[in-house]
Design a protein around this motif. Structure first.
Motif, PDB file in Angstrom:
ATOM      1  N   ARG A  93       0.823  -1.216  -0.041  1.00 12.06           N
ATOM      2  CA  ARG A  93       0.072   0.124  -0.049  1.00 12.06           C
ATOM      3  C   ARG A  93       0.948   1.112   0.135  1.00 12.06           C
ATOM      4  NH1 ARG A  93      -4.889  -1.526   4.095  1.00 12.06           N
ATOM      5  NH2 ARG A  93      -5.694  -3.504   3.065  1.00 12.06           N
ATOM      6  N   PRO A  94       0.424   2.343  -0.352  1.00 10.15           N
ATOM      7  CA  PRO A  94       0.813   3.697  -0.394  1.00 10.15           C
ATOM      8  C   PRO A  94       1.869   3.918   1.118  1.00 10.15           C
ATOM      9  CG  PRO A  94      -1.074   3.935  -1.481  1.00 10.15           C
ATOM     10  CD  PRO A  94      -1.120   2.652  -0.677  1.00 10.15           C
ATOM     11  N   LEU A  95       2.976   4.613   1.012  1.00  9.93           N
ATOM     12  CA  LEU A  95       3.783   4.946   2.033  1.00  9.93           C
ATOM     13  C   LEU A  95       2.955   5.699   2.706  1.00  9.93           C
ATOM     14  CD1 LEU A  95       6.866   5.216   3.004  1.00  9.93           C
ATOM     15  CD2 LEU A  95       6.956   7.148   1.755  1.00  9.93           C
ATOM     16  N   MET A  96       3.032   5.596   4.127  1.00 16.62           N
ATOM     17  CA  MET A  96       2.393   6.465   5.175  1.00 16.62           C
ATOM     18  C   MET A  96       3.631   6.925   6.104  1.00 16.62           C
ATOM     19  SD  MET A  96      -1.132   4.142   6.092  1.00 16.62           S
ATOM     20  CE  MET A  96      -0.282   2.884   6.537  1.00 16.62           C
ATOM     21  N   THR A  97       3.088   7.848   6.547  1.00 15.83           N
ATOM     22  CA  THR A  97       4.354   8.735   7.541  1.00 15.83           C
ATOM     23  C   THR A  97       3.567   9.016   8.936  1.00 15.83           C
ATOM     24  OG1 THR A  97       5.725   9.624   5.751  1.00 15.83           O
ATOM     25  CG2 THR A  97       5.909  10.675   7.845  1.00 15.83           C
ATOM     26  N   PHE A  98       4.226   8.565  10.149  1.00 13.39           N
ATOM     27  CA  PHE A  98       3.604   9.085  11.169  1.00 13.39           C
ATOM     28  C   PHE A  98       4.616   9.926  11.844  1.00 13.39           C
ATOM     29  CE2 PHE A  98       1.559   5.168   9.754  1.00 13.39           C
ATOM     30  CZ  PHE A  98       0.234   5.587  10.067  1.00 13.39           C
ATOM     31  N   ALA A  99       4.301  10.834  12.900  1.00 13.70           N
ATOM     32  CA  ALA A  99       4.973  11.632  13.666  1.00 13.70           C
ATOM     33  C   ALA A  99       5.784  11.123  14.743  1.00 13.70           C
ATOM     34  CB  ALA A  99       4.354  13.061  14.145  1.00 13.70           C
ATOM     35  N   ASP A 100       5.061  10.215  15.246  1.00 18.16           N
ATOM     36  CA  ASP A 100       5.492   9.240  16.465  1.00 18.16           C
ATOM     37  C   ASP A 100       4.879   7.920  16.593  1.00 18.16           C
ATOM     38  OD1 ASP A 100       2.953   9.951  17.770  1.00 18.16           O
ATOM     39  OD2 ASP A 100       3.881  11.769  18.557  1.00 18.16           O
ATOM     40  N   VAL A 101       5.466   7.218  17.692  1.00 17.79           N
ATOM     41  CA  VAL A 101       4.768   5.695  17.727  1.00 17.79           C
ATOM     42  C   VAL A 101       3.455   5.815  18.071  1.00 17.79           C
ATOM     43  CG1 VAL A 101       4.955   3.705  19.406  1.00 17.79           C
ATOM     44  CG2 VAL A 101       7.023   4.621  18.270  1.00 17.79           C
ATOM     45  N   ASP A 102       3.049   6.944  19.148  1.00 17.99           N
ATOM     46  CA  ASP A 102       1.577   7.168  19.395  1.00 17.99           C
ATOM     47  C   ASP A 102       0.707   7.034  18.388  1.00 17.99           C
ATOM     48  OD1 ASP A 102       2.162   6.713  22.247  1.00 17.99           O
ATOM     49  OD2 ASP A 102       2.519   8.843  22.463  1.00 17.99           O
ATOM     50  N   ALA A 103       1.155   8.129  17.367  1.00 20.43           N
ATOM     51  CA  ALA A 103       0.241   8.213  15.965  1.00 20.43           C
ATOM     52  C   ALA A 103       0.302   6.995  15.257  1.00 20.43           C
ATOM     53  CB  ALA A 103       0.969   9.437  15.357  1.00 20.43           C
TER      54      ALA A 103
END
Length: 270
Positions: free
Chosen positions: A36-46
Motif C-alpha cells: 500500500r502507499p507510503l504512510m508517515t507518522f510523527a511518532d509511535v503514538d500516532a
C-alpha cells in the motif's frame, strides 16, 4: 497462503511504513506481492492510534530503527498485540548476498545496511546509494561487497550548524532546488548548503568511477533537493522516496532468490 506484513522505518524524526501482502499462486508461479502507499507518522503514538482504529493484525512486523536500544524495546512491546511475529533488523557482517566492509558491523547504522539491501533490489551488481536525511550517507557496493561509505550532516543540520554558531547569519524557508549564487544572507546559506549536498553526490560518483559502470540511487527526506541533478546528468539517477523500506522488503522476501526479489521490487517501484 496469504501473508499480511507491516514494514516500519523508524527514523529520528518520523516513522514511515507500508503494508505488504503476499499471496501464493495456485499454479506454483512466483508469489503475488503488493504494498500500500507510503504512510508517515510523527511518532509511535500516532502509528498505534492508526493501527488501533483499523483493528490491524499482521502475520509479521519487520522494523528498521535508528532509535536507542531502550526505545526499540519499548516499541517492540507496544507492537506485540498487532503481530504474530516481530523482527528488528540488525546490521550484519554478511546476509542476503551483501558483505559488509566494517570489521565491527554493529558500528554501522542499520539504516545504511538496509539502504544497501534495498538498492540491491533496484540496481545492477555495482551501485552507489545516497540517503539524504537528517544525515546524508553514501555507500558503494561492487559485486555484493561493500567498499565503504560516508556520513555527513544533512541539509538542515548543515544550516543549523552555521546559524547556531554565528550571530549574524539567519535562515529562511526556500523551495529553490537549483543551485545559484545568493544575493542575501538567507539565500547564500540555502544555496551553500544545497551545493554541499550536491557536492557529496558528485564526489561519490567520481570516487566510484574507478570501478567501472555503476547505478546511483538517491533517496531520503531531502531527495527533492537533488532532483535537479538529473537535468545535467541525462537521467542517470534512480530516485526512491524511501530506500530503507526496500531494504526491509528484502528481509520480507528473504526466502526468494535475488533475481525474483528484484522482479518484485521493480514492479512495486512503478
Amino acid at each position: 497462503m496469504h501473508c499480511h506484513s507491516l514494514l516500519l522505518d523508524i527514523g529520528n524524526s518520523s516513522i514511515k511504513c507500508r503494508e505488504l501482502t503476499r499471496t501464493a499462486r495456485e499454479d506454483s508461479g512466483m508469489d503475488i506481492v503488493r504494498w500500500r502507499p507510503l504512510m508517515t507518522f510523527a511518532d509511535v503514538d500516532a502509528l498505534l492510534a492508526y493501527l488501533g482504529e483499523k483493528k490491524a493484525r499482521f502475520n509479521s512486523v519487520l522494523i528498521g530503527s535508528v532509535r536507542s536500544d531502550s526505545d526499540d524495546t519499548a516499541i517492540l512491546k507496544r507492537l506485540t498485540p498487532y503481530a504474530t511475529t516481530i523482527e528488528l533488523a540488525q546490521t550484519q557482517s554478511a546476509a542476503l548476498g551483501l558483505t559488509n566492509s566494517y570489521a565491527n558491523p554493529q558500528k554501522m547504522g542499520v539504516d545504511r545496511w538496509l539502504a544497501m539491501l534495498g538498492a540491491q533490489l533496484l540496481c545492477g551488481q555495482n551501485f552507489l546509494v545516497i540517503d539524504a536525511g537528517t544525515a546524508v550517507t553514501a555507500d558503494f557496493v561492487v559485486n555484493g561487497l561493500h567498499q565503504g561509505g560516508w556520513i555527513a550532516p544533512g541539509f538542515s543540520l548543515a544550516q543549523e550548524a552555521v546559524t547556531g554558531h554565528t550571530a549574524r547569519v539567519t535562515q529562511a524557508p526556500s523551495h529553490q532546488h537549483t543551485i545559484a549564487f545568493g544575493q542575501n544572507t538567507e539565500d547564500c546559506l540555502h544555496f551553500g548548503c544545497l551545493a554541499q549536498l550536491h557536492g557529496i553526490v558528485h564526489q561519490a560518483k567520481l570516487l566510484a568511477a574507478q570501478f567501472g559502470e555503476f547505478d546511483v540511487i538517491l533517496s531520503g527526506g531531502d531527495v527533492d533537493r537533488l532532483r535537479s541533478l538529473n537535468q545535467a546528468a541525462r537521467n542517470e539517477f534512480i530516485f526512491v522516496d524511501n530506500i530503507v523500506l526496500f531494504g526491509i522488503l528484502r528481509m520480507a522476501l528473504a526466502d526468494m532468490s535475488l533475481d525474483n526479489a528484484q522482479k518484485v521490487a521493480r514492479s512495486l517501484l512503478i
